[in-house]
Structure formats: structure tokens, C-alpha cells
Design a protein around this motif. Structure first.
Motif, PDB file in Angstrom:
ATOM      1  N   THR A   1       0.829  -1.206   0.000  1.00  0.00           N
ATOM      2  CA  THR A   1       0.000   0.000   0.000  1.00  0.00           C
ATOM      3  C   THR A   1       0.861   1.253   0.000  1.00  0.00           C
ATOM      4  OG1 THR A   1      -1.771  -1.165   1.176  1.00  0.00           O
ATOM      5  CG2 THR A   1      -1.791   1.243   1.264  1.00  0.00           C
TER       6      THR A   1
ATOM      7  N   HIS B   1       0.979   4.312  -2.913  1.00  0.00           N
ATOM      8  CA  HIS B   1       0.756   5.736  -2.658  1.00  0.00           C
ATOM      9  C   HIS B   1       2.007   6.575  -2.927  1.00  0.00           C
ATOM     10  CE1 HIS B   1      -3.359   5.764  -1.078  1.00  0.00           C
ATOM     11  NE2 HIS B   1      -3.086   4.551  -0.652  1.00  0.00           N
TER      12      HIS B   1
ATOM     13  N   LEU C   1       1.220   7.136  -7.002  1.00  0.00           N
ATOM     14  CA  LEU C   1      -0.178   6.767  -7.189  1.00  0.00           C
ATOM     15  C   LEU C   1      -0.588   6.785  -8.658  1.00  0.00           C
ATOM     16  CD1 LEU C   1      -2.542   5.882  -5.503  1.00  0.00           C
ATOM     17  CD2 LEU C   1      -3.229   8.279  -5.243  1.00  0.00           C
TER      18      LEU C   1
END
Length: 304
Positions: free
Chosen positions: A274, A278, A281
Motif C-alpha cells: 500500500t 501511494h 499513485l
């Protein structure tokens, strides 16, 4: 004459066979299984009865005391004590402690009989593991690590034995975000030709969980000297970290059952993936769309 009396009298003649100090020292590095199999034919009949019971139930040794073992094998408690001294232990307790220590090394050992609250205790241990795993992530320089992993031309992931599924899962997550992600070594292959190509533009994530294969320490030392960036994911049993390995992520594996738990490791993988998404992105979303479109074109996935 009772069984216990016959047992004690037959054993008294063999007390002189107790190991010398030098022999006891040579036994110190051996497991109970090794000692039992090595001495089995030299034991008295009643000692053999105990030995054969232990060989058939060695993963349960941590559950017993000397009196219970005596009752289960129908021999005297004195014979139980003599057997363990003959095997090089100070007493039965030392052998039991050795059996219990195996669990901390990753060996599946039954440490307690499941109780009605087993599921609750399992849940509570998993929660403790997750808290420790998240605290370990907080100790990393995630900004520097994320930037390095995102900018690496190739990301190589290494995992052996129980850590291999972790390596596969991390690769599967990262393939949805970027290209040039591989698990090493490929089935049936060796590592030498793969890691020899590592450069300063590469990054390596290596999982080193307990019950590690022989040679892993040498590989870690080699990676510490390599020009690539290395993230080492390991449990607390790995105490010596080679110089040159910049990022170390600790992951608890503790469990109330006989087997290690990798739930916390999977959670760390989720958060790492994750974070990488990010960190870039736009590129990550673009890759996710390409993967999703390809699934649809190939009709590989069902509707569920």
C-alpha cells in the motif's frame, strides 16, 4: 517382587554405564531423539519401554512430568530418572526444557492440551503479534525505503521454506503496481547467477524466518556487501544482522499452537504494498488498470 522393584534392581547393575563427563559433553549438542536412537539397544528393557514411548510421542514431552511418564510407561519413577541421566541430562526437567525450547526455534511442539478458551488465547496472541509488527514498521525509515523500492529498476524477492509463500504474496501484490518483480530462485535453480547481476539500481527483499536453511547467513553477508538496497524481513531469532543491510523489519511469529503464525507478516506485506502504491499513485493506478483490462480480455477471472 513388584514391577518397580524388578525394574530398580535390574537397573542398578548398569548404573556404572552412566556417561562420563567427556561423554556427557559430547551428548550436549544432540537432541533427545538422537540420544534415544543412539543408546536404544544398550538400555535395559524397562528403559527401552520409556525410550520407545518417547520416540512415538516426542512432540508431547513438554506436557509431562517424571511421575506422569512413569505412569504412562508402567515403570518406576527412579528408572525414568536413571534413563535421562544415562542420556546425558542432569534430570528429566532438563530434557523437558530442551523440548520446550524447540518451539521457540520454530519446531512444531505440542506445549499444552487445547482448552475451551484456545480460540480466545489464539486471537489475543495474534493481536499482540500485529501490534508488534506495526510497531516494527514504524521504526523503519519508510520514506527512504519506499522511495528506494519504487525507483528500483528491478525488485528481487527471496524467501525459503515457510517464507517462500510470503515472497510469492509480496510479488503478487507488487505486480499490480509495477513491472520487473521476481521471486528468487526459480524452482530447481540456484541463486548465484541471479544475485551476481545485482546492481545499485536493484532492490532486494529477503524473508528470513526461523528454521532457516543452511547457507542463508552466508547469503545475507553477501547481500550486505552487494551494491543493491536490501530489506530484510525476519523474526527475533535472527540476532546477527550483517553490516550493509540498510533496512530490517522484525516480524513476530509467536503462537499458542504448535505452529508459527504468519498473519502479522501478511499484514506487513499489505502495508508495504500500500505504501508503494501511494508513493507513485499515478503510475500505480495506471498499472492496476492495465492488469484489470488484461484479466477481462483473457477472461481469466470469474464473476465472484
Amino acid at each position: 517382587m513388584t514391577q518397580a522393584t524388578r525394574d530398580d534392581s535390574s537397573a542398578s547393575a548398569t548404573d556404572s554405564e552412566m556417561p562420563s563427563r567427556a561423554a556427557a559433553a559430547s551428548l550436549a549438542g544432540q537432541s533427545l531423539h538422537q540420544r534415544l536412537t543412539h543408546h536404544l539397544e544398550r538400555l535395559t528393557p524397562n528403559e527401552q519401554r520409556i525410550a520407545r514411548f518417547l520416540l512415538a510421542h516426542q512432540d508431547e514431552l513438554a506436557l509431562y512430568n517424571a511421575a506422569e511418564l512413569s505412569r504412562l510407561t508402567h515403570v518406576s519413577k527412579a528408572t525414568v530418572s536413571r534413563l535421562f541421566r544415562r542420556l546425558g541430562y542432569q534430570d528429566f526437567r532438563e530434557a523437558r526444557d530442551q523440548a520446550r525450547s524447540l518451539r521457540h526455534a520454530g519446531v512444531p511442539v505440542v506445549s499444552s492440551t487445547p482448552t475451551p478458551d484456545h480460540h480466545q488465547r489464539h486471537y489475543e496472541q495474534e493481536c499482540r503479534n500485529l501490534r508488534q509488527a506495526l510497531a516494527a514498521l514504524d521504526m523503519l525509515d519508510m520514506e527512504a525505503l519506499g522511495r528506494t523500492l519504487a525507483n528500483a529498476e528491478r525488485l528481487q524477492i527471496i524467501g525459503f521454506r515457510n517464507a517462500y509463500p510470503l515472497a510469492l504474496h509480496l510479488r503478487q501484490q507488487l505486480l499490480q503496481l509495477r513491472g520487473q518483480v521476481a521471486v528468487l530462485p526459480q524452482p530447481g535453480q540456484s541463486l548465484g547467477e541471479e544475485v551476481a547481476r545485482l546492481s545499485a539500481t536493484d532492490a532486494v527483499v529477503i524473508f528470513a524466518m526461523r528454521r532457516r536453511p543452511q547457507g542463508l547467513a552466508r547469503l545475507l553477508g553477501w547481500l550486505g556487501q552487494a551494491p543493491c538496497t536490501v530489506l530484510l524481513v525476519c523474526d527475533d531469532s535472527l540476532s546477527e544482522i550483517p553490516a550493509g543491510i540498510e533496512h530490517v523489519l522484525r516480524c513476530p511469529l509467536d503462537s499458542v499452537s504448535a505452529f508459527d503464525s504468519y498473519a502479522a507478516a501478511m499484514s506487513q506485506i499489505n502495508l508495504l504494498a500500500t505504501r508503494l502504491l501511494h508513493d507513485d499513485l499515478v503510475a500505480g493506478r495506471s498499472q492496476i488498470r492495465r492488469v484489470t483490462d488484461t484479466f477481462e480480455s483473457l477472461e481469466e477471472l470469474g464473476d465472484g
